[in-house]
Structures are given as C-alpha cells and as structure tokens.
Design a protein around this motif. Sequence first.
Motif, PDB file in Angstrom:
ATOM      1  N   GLY A  11     -59.008  61.766  56.673  1.00  0.00           N
ATOM      2  CA  GLY A  11     -59.910  62.692  57.294  1.00  0.00           C
ATOM      3  C   GLY A  11     -61.356  62.257  57.640  1.00  0.00           C
ATOM      4  O   GLY A  11     -62.037  62.957  58.448  1.00  0.00           O
ATOM      5  N   GLY A  12     -61.668  61.069  57.099  1.00  0.00           N
ATOM      6  CA  GLY A  12     -63.101  60.673  57.426  1.00  0.00           C
ATOM      7  C   GLY A  12     -63.180  59.852  58.874  1.00  0.00           C
ATOM      8  O   GLY A  12     -62.454  60.307  59.735  1.00  0.00           O
ATOM      9  N   LYS A  13     -64.281  59.234  58.825  1.00  0.00           N
ATOM     10  CA  LYS A  13     -64.879  58.874  60.290  1.00  0.00           C
ATOM     11  C   LYS A  13     -63.776  57.960  60.872  1.00  0.00           C
ATOM     12  O   LYS A  13     -63.102  56.966  60.234  1.00  0.00           O
ATOM     13  N   GLY A  26     -70.555  60.321  55.405  1.00  0.00           N
ATOM     14  CA  GLY A  26     -70.264  59.059  55.335  1.00  0.00           C
ATOM     15  C   GLY A  26     -69.068  58.497  54.792  1.00  0.00           C
ATOM     16  O   GLY A  26     -68.547  57.231  54.528  1.00  0.00           O
ATOM     17  N   LEU A  27     -67.757  59.425  54.750  1.00  0.00           N
ATOM     18  CA  LEU A  27     -66.673  58.817  54.485  1.00  0.00           C
ATOM     19  C   LEU A  27     -65.895  58.211  55.454  1.00  0.00           C
ATOM     20  O   LEU A  27     -65.692  58.774  56.647  1.00  0.00           O
ATOM     21  N   GLY A  28     -65.258  57.450  55.311  1.00  0.00           N
ATOM     22  CA  GLY A  28     -64.414  56.550  56.178  1.00  0.00           C
ATOM     23  C   GLY A  28     -63.111  57.280  56.297  1.00  0.00           C
ATOM     24  O   GLY A  28     -62.436  58.010  55.707  1.00  0.00           O
ATOM     25  N   LYS A  29     -62.184  56.600  57.332  1.00  0.00           N
ATOM     26  CA  LYS A  29     -60.852  57.311  57.270  1.00  0.00           C
ATOM     27  C   LYS A  29     -59.832  57.292  56.294  1.00  0.00           C
ATOM     28  O   LYS A  29     -58.899  57.868  56.034  1.00  0.00           O
ATOM     29  N   ALA A  31     -68.535  65.247  47.722  1.00  0.00           N
ATOM     30  CA  ALA A  31     -68.664  65.247  49.309  1.00  0.00           C
ATOM     31  C   ALA A  31     -68.615  66.647  49.864  1.00  0.00           C
ATOM     32  O   ALA A  31     -69.420  66.821  50.948  1.00  0.00           O
ATOM     33  N   ILE A  32     -67.884  67.420  49.328  1.00  0.00           N
ATOM     34  CA  ILE A  32     -67.770  68.787  49.865  1.00  0.00           C
ATOM     35  C   ILE A  32     -69.004  69.634  49.835  1.00  0.00           C
ATOM     36  O   ILE A  32     -69.598  70.106  50.569  1.00  0.00           O
ATOM     37  N   VAL A  33     -69.638  69.360  48.597  1.00  0.00           N
ATOM     38  CA  VAL A  33     -70.992  70.020  48.344  1.00  0.00           C
ATOM     39  C   VAL A  33     -71.854  69.476  49.391  1.00  0.00           C
ATOM     40  O   VAL A  33     -72.798  70.086  49.947  1.00  0.00           O
ATOM     41  N   ALA A  34     -72.012  67.990  49.411  1.00  0.00           N
ATOM     42  CA  ALA A  34     -73.011  67.497  50.453  1.00  0.00           C
ATOM     43  C   ALA A  34     -72.599  67.974  51.986  1.00  0.00           C
ATOM     44  O   ALA A  34     -73.535  68.091  52.449  1.00  0.00           O
TER      45      ALA A  34
END
Length: 327
Positions: A216-218, A239-242, A250-253
Amino acid sequence: MQTKCAKARRRVTLLFALVLGVLLALLLGGCQGAQEKQNSSETGGYEVKDVQGQVLKLPRKPQRIVTLALSSDEMALAMLPAQRLAALHYLADDPGISTEAAKAQAVTARVRDYNVEQLLSLQPDLVLAPDWNRQELIQTLRDAGLPVVVTKGPSSVAEVKEALQQIALAAGEPQAGQKLIEQMELEMADIAAKVQNIPQAQKKTVVLISHMASYGGKGSLFDNMCRDAGVINGAAAVGLGKNDALTKEAIVAANPDVILVPTWTKGKLDVDQVRQELLNDPALQSVKAIREKKLVQVSDAYLYCAAQDITKGIRGIAAAAYPERFE
C-alpha cells in the motif's frame, strides 16, 4: 513497302502480347496474394510480440489458455468464453476477491502454485504470464515447449490497459480488449469529473488496512488508485514504500480522514476483529478517522484488482472520501 508494313504490324502485335502478358501476370499474382491472405485469415495464424520482445507464432486462436495470475484470469474471463480457458487461479470463483467469480464457475481446473508439472499437464496452447512472475518459471515453460506470452503486470490504470491489449492480441480478440478499454475510459472520465477540481489542501487522506502485511505504500497499485481517486495515500505520505509494513506509528503520523478496512472474510485478517481493534486501540485515539469512526469498507475484490474493474476500486476509494460527490 508491304514488307515493312508487315514487319511493323508484327512488332506491334508482339508488343501488345508482351504488355497483355505482364498485365495477366500482375492480375494473377494479385489474386494469388489475396487467396493466400484469405487462407491465412481462415486458419487464424498470427504473431504476437510480448513485453520481453519475444515473438510467438500462433497457428490459430488458442483454445486452452492458462494465465499465471488472478488478474490475468479476470481479464481473460471478461473478454473470452470460459470454454477457452483450461484452468484458473484457485481464488477465481471466490466473489470476495475475484471480480469474475460467476463466470469462473464454468471452468473446472484450478492452479495454485504454478508449478511446471501441473502447467504441463493442462496442455495449454497459450500461457499468459505477467512480468511479475519468476523469470526462471517463464523460461522453464518455454524450454518445455509451451507457448508463453509475457504481459504487463499492472500497477496502474494505464498498465491495466496495456495488459488488456496484450492479452486480447494474444487470444486473437483485439476488439474484445478494445471494448473493455473503452469502458474503463468512460468510467475513469466520470470519476475524474467528480474529483479533479478538489484543491490539494482539501484532499482527504486515506489509509488501507491490508490482508498483506507489506502493501500500500508509494508506487503500489493502491497508491496509484488513490491518485486517480483524488485522495492522499497516507502510507505513501509518511514515507512508506510499496513493500513496507503499515505500523501504528505510521497510521498516527498519517492521521487519515478515512481508514479502509477489509471485506474479504477468507483473507489473513478477521474483518470484525480489525474494526474493533482499531476503534479501541489507545495508541490510535488521536487519529481523525478513529475519532469520527470513519472506518469504511470497499470490496477487496476491487481494491486489489489489477484488471479492468480497477475502476470500481478507484470509484470506491473516492466515494469513501467524498461521499457527497458520489450520491
């Protein structure tokens, strides 16, 4: 004088005969070429060039097609009679994850691990392999004498169209592929008309809770679907990759406006349990989607679709973020 006239007449006669012979030869040659073209059309022989540059000669339209991905099954089922498919992915008739589940029921054989022995036993006259398949498997199948066409493994709408075109050409049905592409374009135009004028500052942020831990990332299929839906992919935004895992941090950010939760009951996640854990997790109570209980379900069959019904997934994401625009 008479002799000269006679000679002149003979030359004219010979010239006329020569010209007539050339014309007849051209005419007969043209007829023969047309006949050969007709015969070729009748037998259905044609060539296909795949994404790896390999050219495959097919003597006729294949009647025992096997694909090496659920998405390719969905494309083939949408444009061909089920009888032309020798086998399908083992999930092809599961409506929770397959967009062509009803039609898939007409095909009895199933493939799970894509091993060479099983594929050979199916005796396919065409194997459609997305380029995300292992190259060693593709080469082994070719070495075994199977006719393989490598297609685009889609991660965007444009690549789905490319794969549809390639599969349609390989199957000898280019018009069927073009029809699906035109339907996709109409659907995408309608979605774009509803979301294209949303200012960047007003775009909603969406996070997907996936059956796949790292997805689900970039650059992922979901990331590209978010772009077309006019929303911000929260995972990519932080900033998460695929292939990176989505963490609580990450959800909080990302602080999404909407969290998409699973619908498929046979996946790795318990659908009801996911919802309850998200709503009750102390670490997530600052997240806007949790506070406002914006946990939305869009069919996983569409959210993970790398075939023509990707448009329905995009519409679902957009409608989850901007329900007022899709009423």
